[in-house]
Design a protein around this motif. Structure first.
Motif, PDB file in Angstrom:
ATOM      1  N   MET A 186       0.837  -1.204   0.000  1.00 44.57           N
ATOM      2  CA  MET A 186       0.000   0.000   0.000  1.00 44.57           C
ATOM      3  C   MET A 186       0.872   1.253   0.000  1.00 44.57           C
ATOM      4  N   GLU A 187       0.272   2.359  -0.320  1.00 51.49           N
ATOM      5  CA  GLU A 187       1.032   3.610  -0.411  1.00 51.49           C
ATOM      6  C   GLU A 187       1.442   4.098   0.978  1.00 51.49           C
ATOM      7  N   LYS A 188       2.679   4.545   1.103  1.00 50.84           N
ATOM      8  CA  LYS A 188       3.180   5.059   2.371  1.00 50.84           C
ATOM      9  C   LYS A 188       2.572   6.436   2.646  1.00 50.84           C
ATOM     10  N   GLN A 189       1.937   6.591   3.818  1.00 54.75           N
ATOM     11  CA  GLN A 189       1.256   7.844   4.135  1.00 54.75           C
ATOM     12  C   GLN A 189       1.907   8.615   5.283  1.00 54.75           C
ATOM     13  N   GLN A 227       6.359  -2.926   6.945  1.00 58.32           N
ATOM     14  CA  GLN A 227       6.091  -3.214   5.531  1.00 58.32           C
ATOM     15  C   GLN A 227       4.608  -3.060   5.214  1.00 58.32           C
ATOM     16  N   GLU A 228       3.759  -3.327   6.192  1.00 58.71           N
ATOM     17  CA  GLU A 228       2.309  -3.211   5.997  1.00 58.71           C
ATOM     18  C   GLU A 228       1.892  -1.782   5.652  1.00 58.71           C
ATOM     19  N   GLY A 276       3.988   0.284   3.901  1.00 60.00           N
ATOM     20  CA  GLY A 276       4.761   0.727   2.748  1.00 60.00           C
ATOM     21  C   GLY A 276       6.160   1.203   3.051  1.00 60.00           C
ATOM     22  N   HIS A 277       6.674   0.911   4.255  1.00 61.56           N
ATOM     23  CA  HIS A 277       8.025   1.332   4.616  1.00 61.56           C
ATOM     24  C   HIS A 277       9.005   0.181   4.372  1.00 61.56           C
ATOM     25  N   ASN A 278      10.137   0.478   3.733  1.00 65.21           N
ATOM     26  CA  ASN A 278      11.105  -0.574   3.441  1.00 65.21           C
ATOM     27  C   ASN A 278      12.131  -0.725   4.563  1.00 65.21           C
TER      28      ASN A 278
END
Length: 281
Positions: free
Chosen positions: A1-4, A36-37, A39-41
């Motif tokens: 999902m997109e990182k917010q 990761q859920e 969107g962070h690596n």
């Protein structure tokens, strides 16, 4: 999902809402998996936790070749205070007194002023005049911790007193805090999340949300609501406007959080336990 949301803020949210209730220690691998859920690596997680370590919020420990992180005493104290305010049911009871903090920090220590200002705003103090901060809440302990943390006892005076004018106490409040702006932000929160609540309640009843979905939604809800700690001074009812929306927002948050919490926690425990199991291999 997109990182917010930025990685560091999300780590604070996870420590405050989950990790501190599970022994306050987490393997970096589990933390990376959880982030990761959103969107962070891995790289951003390691960079953020390293920054938090340097700032004194977390401490690290090696077990074999694995790194574990936990909140420091300072981090625990901040999370405890934040939790009390996030999950509060009612406005604080007022004893009628005002706490006044005045400081004259010398020029060679001016770097402390911005840090102190941020801390005072977060705790709910309002700026009455240059270097003079006030609050109706009994924040003596927080003030003492700040004085010790920044080693500024010689430059600080702290009082508890009654307001004798000139004007009404609500006028004093309006000088220190823009409650209309805070109220508008509560209104925006209510409009957005009351719709999301209805939609997710329906999806949950139909089994259309996984535990992982609930974990993300719950953490983002807490993360969004946590922002009010930086703008809402948590004033007693006597000092609030008539049409104050803070209580309605708190009620909505509580209902939404309680709906998502059980499946969200189940997902967290799965990832957390997998991390624990992996340490024996």
């Amino acid at each position: 999902m997109e990182k917010q949301f930025n990685t560091r803020s999300m780590i604070f949210t996870l420590f405050g809402d989950y990790i501190r209730h599970y022994g306050n220690v987490i393997w970096i691998g589990s933390l990376i998996r959880l982030l990761q859920e959103f969107g962070h690596n891995e790289q951003s997680v390691r960079a953020a936790i390293s920054r938090m370590y340097k700032q004194g919020w977390v401490q690290s420990e090696k077990r074999g070749n694995k790194s574990y992180y936990s909140l420091t005493e300072r981090g625990k104290a901040r999370m405890e205070e934040a939790s009390k305010r996030i999950y509060k049911i009612d406005s604080p009871i007022w004893d009628g007194n005002w706490r006044i903090l005045v400081y004259t920090i010398p020029e060679e220590k001016r770097h402390l002023r911005d840090e102190l200002r941020k801390e005072l705003v977060w705790s709910g103090f309002g700026l009455l005049s240059n270097s003079c901060w006030i609050t109706p809440n009994p924040l003596e302990e927080q003030v003492q911790n700040l004085i010790e943390k920044y080693d500024i006892a010689p430059y600080v005076s702290f009082f508890s007193s009654t307001y004798e004018g000139m004007g009404k106490e609500v006028d004093l409040v309006s000088k220190c805090w823009n409650l209309d702006e805070v109220n508008n932000r509560y209104q925006e929160f209510i409009q957005e999340y009351s719709q999301k609540y209805v939609i997710d309640k329906n999806k949950l009843s139909k089994g259309e949300l996984t535990d992982g979905d609930c974990f993300v939604k719950c953490a983002m809800l807490v993360h969004q609501y946590r922002k009010f700690l930086f703008v809402d001074p948590n004033l007693p009812k006597e000092l609030l406007p008539e049409k104050w929306l803070g209580d309605s927002a708190a009620s909505l948050f509580s209902d939404y959080y309680n709906m998502l919490n059980k499946p969200a926690t189940a997902f967290f425990e799965t990832v957390f336990e997998q991390g624990e199991l992996s340490t024996t291999k």
